[in-house]
Design an enzyme around this catalytic site. Structure first.
Site, PDB file in Angstrom:
ATOM      1  N   GLU A 115      -9.349   0.646  -4.050  1.00  0.00           N
ATOM      2  CA  GLU A 115     -10.398  -0.007  -3.245  1.00  0.00           C
ATOM      3  C   GLU A 115     -10.915   0.900  -2.127  1.00  0.00           C
ATOM      4  OE1 GLU A 115      -8.729  -3.464  -1.316  1.00  0.00           O
ATOM      5  OE2 GLU A 115      -7.239  -2.292  -0.224  1.00  0.00           O
ATOM      6  N   ARG A 126     -16.993  -3.070 -18.098  1.00  0.00           N
ATOM      7  CA  ARG A 126     -16.564  -4.303 -17.435  1.00  0.00           C
ATOM      8  C   ARG A 126     -15.630  -3.962 -16.264  1.00  0.00           C
ATOM      9  NH1 ARG A 126     -20.111  -6.059 -20.170  1.00  0.00           N
ATOM     10  NH2 ARG A 126     -19.979  -7.715 -21.748  1.00  0.00           N
ATOM     11  N   GLY A 173      -4.736  -1.114  -1.839  1.00  0.00           N
ATOM     12  CA  GLY A 173      -4.099   0.095  -1.317  1.00  0.00           C
ATOM     13  C   GLY A 173      -4.690   0.607  -0.017  1.00  0.00           C
ATOM     14  N   ARG A 230      -0.262  -9.040  -4.634  1.00  0.00           N
ATOM     15  CA  ARG A 230       0.616  -9.373  -3.505  1.00  0.00           C
ATOM     16  C   ARG A 230       1.491 -10.588  -3.765  1.00  0.00           C
ATOM     17  NH1 ARG A 230      -3.020  -8.708   1.607  1.00  0.00           N
ATOM     18  NH2 ARG A 230      -2.382 -10.844   1.981  1.00  0.00           N
ATOM     19  N   ASP A 269       0.813  -1.229   0.000  1.00  0.00           N
ATOM     20  CA  ASP A 269       0.000   0.000   0.000  1.00  0.00           C
ATOM     21  C   ASP A 269       0.845   1.277   0.000  1.00  0.00           C
ATOM     22  OD1 ASP A 269      -2.050  -1.839   0.266  1.00  0.00           O
ATOM     23  OD2 ASP A 269      -2.266  -1.534   2.423  1.00  0.00           O
ATOM     24  N   LEU A 288      -3.565 -10.894  -6.576  1.00  0.00           N
ATOM     25  CA  LEU A 288      -2.495 -11.046  -7.581  1.00  0.00           C
ATOM     26  C   LEU A 288      -1.415  -9.993  -7.331  1.00  0.00           C
ATOM     27  CD1 LEU A 288      -4.588 -11.559 -10.839  1.00  0.00           C
ATOM     28  CD2 LEU A 288      -3.075 -13.222  -9.735  1.00  0.00           C
TER      29      LEU A 288
HETATM   30  O1  F6P Z   1      -2.412  -4.056   3.323  1.00  0.00           O
HETATM   31  C1  F6P Z   1      -2.212  -4.854   2.222  1.00  0.00           C
HETATM   32  C2  F6P Z   1      -3.523  -5.299   1.631  1.00  0.00           C
HETATM   33  O2  F6P Z   1      -3.269  -6.093   0.511  1.00  0.00           O
HETATM   34  C3  F6P Z   1      -4.495  -4.165   1.282  1.00  0.00           C
HETATM   35  O3  F6P Z   1      -4.148  -3.509   0.105  1.00  0.00           O
HETATM   36  C4  F6P Z   1      -5.798  -4.908   1.252  1.00  0.00           C
HETATM   37  O4  F6P Z   1      -6.886  -4.061   1.540  1.00  0.00           O
HETATM   38  C5  F6P Z   1      -5.623  -5.929   2.335  1.00  0.00           C
HETATM   39  O5  F6P Z   1      -4.242  -6.083   2.561  1.00  0.00           O
HETATM   40  C6  F6P Z   1      -6.232  -7.271   2.023  1.00  0.00           C
HETATM   41  O6  F6P Z   1      -6.119  -8.074   3.143  1.00  0.00           O
HETATM   42  P1  F6P Z   1      -6.488  -9.619   3.154  1.00  0.00           P
HETATM   43  O7  F6P Z   1      -5.255 -10.358   2.709  1.00  0.00           O
HETATM   44  O8  F6P Z   1      -6.819  -9.896   4.578  1.00  0.00           O
HETATM   45  O9  F6P Z   1      -7.605  -9.858   2.220  1.00  0.00           O
END
Ligand code: F6P
Length: 421
Positions: A239, A282, A187, A291, A144, A289
């Protein structure tokens, strides 16, 4: 535990995973070895510190070849007994018995230091352990990029690279079908991923939490493109971008042991566009993905530097510090200065201005053909106290940045801004 060295350092990875965690571990282990320290890695984040205590010795052999691997060989957790942050800037105190157990583990393993790699919530736990007397050093991690006191966290560049690749792919299919494509990216409450993805991938509209937007303005941009013969539009939405009525769109409410799960704003944007313009729209929600997968070269270098610097801080007994990147330096700041203050996009910052100069819409009513930079600079001159550098293109210390020059709090969610954008 058999040991070849007299000194021993612990390390753990906590919170949502991100590319580069293994590079930090490897960087720490290799540099510790050269400084005559053994390392142990706790498994499953902070949970590894308490009953049932789980850890493994780390050495050159078992950290070899992990530089380019996504995830974390130690595992991680972003919920559970150590969930210390339940919402933005809200610290939850850890149970005294957990703190005591963690201290016992550190003492029994005779650790000279404990390196905690994590984002805002995880570093707020690290701060509590430090206040309790544990020899803690923090390493900032999160896709983020919302931690103050560091220009970048590792993982961010990899996430943006993934999202940009997605936007590139959406571009061709959007153009072929004359469609509007909405890409929802992660984010949390900061728009960094959306902003950088939108710029790098040639987005037409970027919607971020820091800039309130309206559906009308988004539609206007789509129609303006139509009038220029561009019959497709790419919308990147963070998001955490609030709906025009000011509400956050969520998938799951916060619980005692975890934060709110964001998600769904992309569909809301698409529905509103379809309703108003009757145009095929769409949505792609990129999700986790962003992460996964290998870290980019930038993140490998940053993570390696962070790992090595964290070990240096332990050896120098500089506890309660978090390593940080303040270009061109890798440095350290008190963990307390870095947590609970989100670094948000500065709506007047260089990246937003460059995007506006490209004609990118943020869904607000700033006309895209306004010489925005000149206008913004003039406003800034009026507001700026004397002797402050102009923030455009200037690298400087966020904590030295007066509050009136940081991003305005949008809906009370973001409380700071790094001027490196
Ligand atoms: O903080 C990192 C993050 O990937 C955010 O961007 C996202 O809102 C959140 O973690 C998602 O968390 P989880 O893995 O619990 O779905």
């Amino acid at each position: 535990m058999t040991s070849k060295n007299e000194r021993r350092i612990g390390i753990l990875t906590s919170g949502g995973d991100c590319p580069g965690l293994n590079a930090v571990i490897r960087g720490a282990v290799k540099s510790a070895d050269r400084l005559g320290c053994d390392m142990v890695g706790f498994l499953g984040g902070y949970e590894g510190l308490v009953d049932p205590v789980t850890f493994k010795p780390l050495n050159r052999a078992n950290t070899s070849g992990i530089l380019n691997q996504g995830g974390t060989i130690l595992g991680s957790a972003n919920k559970g007994r150590f969930a210390a942050v339940v919402g933005v800037s809200q610290r939850k105190e850890l149970a005294p018995e957990l703190l005591a157990e963690a201290r016992t583990t550190v003492e029994q393993l005779d650790l000279q230091g404990l390196i905690c790699v994590g984002g805002d919530g995880s570093l707020s736990i690290a701060q509590q352990l430090y206040e309790y007397g544990l020899p803690v050093v923090g390493v900032p991690k999160t896709i983020d990029n919302d931690l103050s006191a560091t220009a970048f966290t590792f993982g961010f560049d990899s996430a943006v690279t993934c999202a940009t690749d997605a936007l590139d792919r959406l571009h061709t299919t959007a153009a072929s079908h004359r469609r509007i494509m909405v890409l929802e990216v992660m984010g949390r409450h900061a728009g960094w991923i959306a902003l950088h993805t939108g710029i790098a991938g040639g987005g037409d509209v970027i919607l971020i939490p820091e800039i309130p937007w309206t559906v009308e303005n988004v539609c206007e941009k789509i129609l303006e493109r139509d009038s220029r013969g561009k019959h497709f539009t790419l919308v990147v939405v963070a998001e955490g971008a609030k709906a025009p009525d000011g509400r956050l769109v969520t998938r799951e409410a916060a619980r005692d042991d975890r934060q709110t799960r964001l998600g769904g704003i992309g569909h809301l944007v698409a529905e509103e566009i379809e309703k108003r313009l009757l145009r095929e729209t769409r949505v792609v929600v990129l999700g986790h993905l962003q992460r996964g997968g290998p870290p980019t070269t930038f993140d490998r270098v940053l993570a390696t530097q962070f790992g090595a610097h964290a070990v240096r801080l332990v050896v120098q007994r500089q506890f309660g510090k978090m390593v940080c990147y303040r270009p061109p330096l890798i440095n350290e700041v008190p963990i307390a200065d870095a947590v609970n203050i989100l670094s948000c996009v500065d709506p007047q910052g260089a990246a937003v201005q460059a995007a506006r100069a490209m004609g990118i819409s943020f869904g607000d009513s700033v006309p895209t053909d306004t010489p925005f930079r000149v206008q913004a600079n003039m406003e800034r001159q009026e507001r700026a106290p004397e002797n402050m550098p102009d923030p455009v293109g200037v690298v400087c210390n966020a904590s030295a940045w007066p509050a009136n020059r940081r991003a305005e709090a949008v809906g009370g969610e973001c409380h700071g801004s790094a001027p490196w954008d």
